[in-house]
Design an enzyme around this catalytic site. Structure first.
Site, PDB file in Angstrom:
ATOM      1  N   GLU A   1      62.616 -20.213  -0.630  1.00  0.00           N
ATOM      2  CA  GLU A   1      61.509 -19.905  -1.530  1.00  0.00           C
ATOM      3  C   GLU A   1      61.303 -18.395  -1.620  1.00  0.00           C
ATOM      4  O   GLU A   1      61.359 -17.676  -0.605  1.00  0.00           O
ATOM      5  CB  GLU A   1      60.246 -20.586  -0.977  1.00  0.00           C
ATOM      6  CG  GLU A   1      58.975 -20.357  -1.761  1.00  0.00           C
ATOM      7  CD  GLU A   1      57.787 -21.081  -1.139  1.00  0.00           C
ATOM      8  OE1 GLU A   1      56.738 -21.151  -1.793  1.00  0.00           O
ATOM      9  OE2 GLU A   1      57.905 -21.572   0.018  1.00  0.00           O
TER      10      GLU A   1
ATOM     11  N   LYS B   1      56.373 -24.240  -8.634  1.00  0.00           N
ATOM     12  CA  LYS B   1      55.764 -24.957  -7.518  1.00  0.00           C
ATOM     13  C   LYS B   1      54.449 -25.570  -7.990  1.00  0.00           C
ATOM     14  O   LYS B   1      53.598 -24.889  -8.569  1.00  0.00           O
ATOM     15  CB  LYS B   1      55.525 -23.975  -6.374  1.00  0.00           C
ATOM     16  CG  LYS B   1      55.047 -24.588  -5.067  1.00  0.00           C
ATOM     17  CD  LYS B   1      55.007 -23.514  -3.982  1.00  0.00           C
ATOM     18  CE  LYS B   1      54.611 -24.057  -2.626  1.00  0.00           C
ATOM     19  NZ  LYS B   1      54.654 -23.002  -1.576  1.00  0.00           N
TER      20      LYS B   1
ATOM     21  N   CYS C   1      58.743 -26.107  -1.038  1.00  0.00           N
ATOM     22  CA  CYS C   1      57.974 -26.082   0.194  1.00  0.00           C
ATOM     23  C   CYS C   1      56.805 -27.066   0.230  1.00  0.00           C
ATOM     24  O   CYS C   1      56.991 -28.244   0.462  1.00  0.00           O
ATOM     25  CB  CYS C   1      57.502 -24.657   0.482  1.00  0.00           C
ATOM     26  SG  CYS C   1      57.066 -24.407   2.233  1.00  0.00           S
TER      27      CYS C   1
END
Length: 637
Positions: free
Chosen positions: A46, A115, A170
């Site tokens: 990330e 995200k 994540c």
């Protein structure tokens, strides 16, 4: 890419916080290394272009421009190969900043995946810098290219349709409803996760558990790339922890290593076949945009572990637990049947071989659980024309050691009379000679059961059922088959396990039974009194047939893939021609002997492979093997 294998890699790139030029060099170095090693899909952490811990520097124009320049350099590097690269970067778009996974191949930006779940608790402050995206996709211009930005993008390989890649980042994995759930239901077989997960005590185990569980629930490959130690700053410590799981099974794990590729092969064909079996995937993709890409078709050399004995755990601790669980399931099944029928006696034909030994041990467990006297178990040894002193002696010793009722009934005279009745020459040791003995033994057991109000307990195992290595209406038949789901390679371990936890007298006889060659003992013994009819000399090694059985029934693989996997698993043990010869026999017998499986007695299901016609395996008794034979013949050429 043949057979659905795709070589993939995850890695933790070395980074310096806010040094996009250094970070770009790390990314490109890993890309080049991946290309050199034949990797087709590479996943990096990330925000790897900038580092995750830049904090308010994310709001600086210079860092934003540096991140975009880094992406441009990665895109330019990607022109040198068809490697599919997924990496994390900030993306300034439409006046907002997004934390994204960037998907690049062959000079093209295939997509930008933002995200969805931005952590904003404890040490995390992502909502301070990044925007939560709207659900859905939009077409955008980025770095002079037309591409897609969105939460529902599927990257689909045109020449390997089972390879469908989707991205999450994540925290997306750590929330109650992960985006990967929708991705998988829509058809994604591979989930990538660009992550920057800081480290503290206990988090490594939880992270591994999350990835393992998600890959199993979604029947997908899950590629998790974690940030490296270069991210460590102020109060946070980062330590690389990279993971690759496939359908709940670990294919690779890497800790505390940066700039080192964790490489393995995922099997997307296996995942697609398993999903077809489950029927829970691939129907809800209305909101998804499928983005095509193509990979050059190349041979994928296997490095992943292929279990030579897929039914048998490789480590001792797991093996012990597995044996205890199987024996428990077998005995519970029999216990229920006895309770339901209110029968307090069973009959077991005890040959002194592995299968009948296991069946008797299961009966003892069931009777002990029911608090029934073991005298209700009648072990019957029925010596015939091929019975040896060793097996008859072991049957006698075993019955005594287990304190069960025991009797000997010779079948020689009865079978001899039968030969006279049907006009068979006893000097001709053909199939009639053999099967007459097997059926006589079954008749003895059935009639004894009627006389005593008992159940006949079947002893045949899963491997024998797969090959049809049983006499129809002979040892093929019983009133409850306790071994029906236990493959031959596992039977030996189960008996060995009981031996190790038994007293010395029982242990001795059990270990000798384990060492006795597998045989139906239907042909006369050798002059020295030893077994003349060794089963594996006739039908082939059971470890090969069990391997074939697992790949064919559990996964539905084609003959060519089964052959390829067998060659890989048995390298240095069997020659390819030897494997192919027995594979042909396996398919021929598996198809031709289905009629025996179509009328099997009940028996407990103990594993993921079962041939019960009422449960796991439904197949016409008259199915043609021609299609499979045709493919096998091409392998021979």
């Amino acid at each position: 890419m043949k057979d659905g294998f795709v070589k993939c890699a995850v890695a933790s790139a070395s980074v310096r916080v806010a040094d996009t030029m250094y970070n770009t060099a790390s990314i490109i170095s890993l890309m080049r290394s991946a290309v050199q090693q034949g990797v087709r899909l590479l996943v990096l952490p990330e925000l790897v272009t900038t580092a995750y811990t830049c904090a308010d520097l994310f709001l600086q124009k210079s860092l934003q421009k540096g991140a975009v320049d880094a992406i441009a350099n990665v895109v330019d590097e990607s022109r040198n190969s068809d490697l599919l690269v997924v990496f994390g970067s900030l993306i300034p778009l439409h006046g907002r900043l997004y934390n994204c996974a960037v998907v690049v191949q062959s000079g093209r930006i295939l997509g930008l995946v933002p995200k969805q779940h931005l952590p904003n608790y404890l040490e995390y402050y992502e909502k301070r810098w990044f925007k939560v995206p709207s659900d859905g996709n939009i077409a955008v211009e980025f770095l002079g290219q037309s591409t897609y930005f969105g939460t529902r993008l599927l990257f689909t390989c045109t020449n390997l349709p089972e390879l469908v890649v989707a991205c999450e980042i994540c925290e997306d994995l750590w929330v109650p409803r992960s985006p990967s759930t929708d991705h998988a239901v829509a058809g994604a077989t591979v989930i990538t996760n660009c992550s920057a997960s800081d480290e503290f005590v206990g988090k490594e185990e939880y992270r591994r558990s999350l990835v393992k569980t998600q890959s199993g629930r979604l029947i997908c490959a899950y590629l998790y790339s974690d940030a490296g130690e270069g991210e460590s700053t102020t109060d946070l410590v980062f330590s690389p922890h990279n993971l690759i799981f496939e359908d709940g099974h670990s294919l690779g794990e890497q800790r505390e290593q940066s700039d080192t590729l964790l490489i393995t092969e995922i099997d997307v064909q296996k995942l697609a076949l398993e999903r077809i079996r489950r029927q829970s995937f691939g129907y809800d993709d209305n909101m998804y945009q499928r983005i095509p890409f193509t990979l050059e078709e190349r041979e994928c050399t296997l490095t992943r572990k292929i279990d030579r004995n897929p039914f048998v755990p490789s480590d001792a601790q797991t093996m012990t637990a597995r044996c205890e669980k199987i024996l428990t399931l077998q005995s519970l099944g029999l216990k229920k049947r006895l309770e339901h029928t209110k029968v307090k006696q069973v009959i077991v034909g005890l040959s002194g071989g592995l299968d009948s030994t296991l069946a008797l041990l299961v009966c003892v467990r069931a009777f002990d659980a029911l608090k029934l006297p073991r005298s209700g178990i009648l072990a019957v040894t029925m010596p015939g024309f091929g019975t040896t002193k060793r097996t008859k002696g072991n049957a006698t010793k075993l019955a005594k050691a287990l304190d069960v009722a025991f009797t000997t009934i010779s079948i020689s005279k009865a079978v001899g009379q039968h030969f006279k009745d049907i006009g068979h020459d006893p000097a001709v040791a053909d199939v009639t000679y053999e099967n007459s003995q097997a059926r006589e033994r079954t008749q003895v057991l059935m009639d004894l059961a009627n006389k005593r109000g008992a159940l006949v307990i079947g002893t045949g195992d899963l491997s024998e059922l797969a090959l049809g290595w049983a006499t129809y209406n002979g040892d093929h038949m019983s009133m409850y088959g306790v071994n029906a789901s236990v493959p031959k390679t596992l039977v030996k371990h189960l008996v060995s396990y009981i031996a190790q936890i038994s007293d010395p007298s029982l242990k001795k006889v059990l270990l000798d039974i384990v060492d006795t060659p597998v045989s139906p003992e239907l042909l006369p013994a050798k002059h020295d009194g030893t077994i003349s009819q060794v089963t594996e000399d006739l039908v082939g090694p059971y470890e090969l047939h069990d391997f074939f059985l697992y790949q064919v029934v559990r996964f539905g693989y084609s003959p060519s893939k089964v052959y390829r996997l067998a060659q890989y698993a048995f390298t240095g043990i069997y020659e390819p021609a030897f494997i192919l010869g027995w594979l042909k026999i396996f398919y021929r017998r598996f198809f031709s002997q289905q009629f025996k499986r179509s009328c099997l007695p009940d028996g407990p299901r103990i594993g993921s492979v079962s041939l019960s016609p009422r449960g796991d395996w439904r197949m016409s008794s008259d199915s043609s093997v021609a299609l499979w034979q045709q493919e096998l013949e091409t392998l021979a050429n």
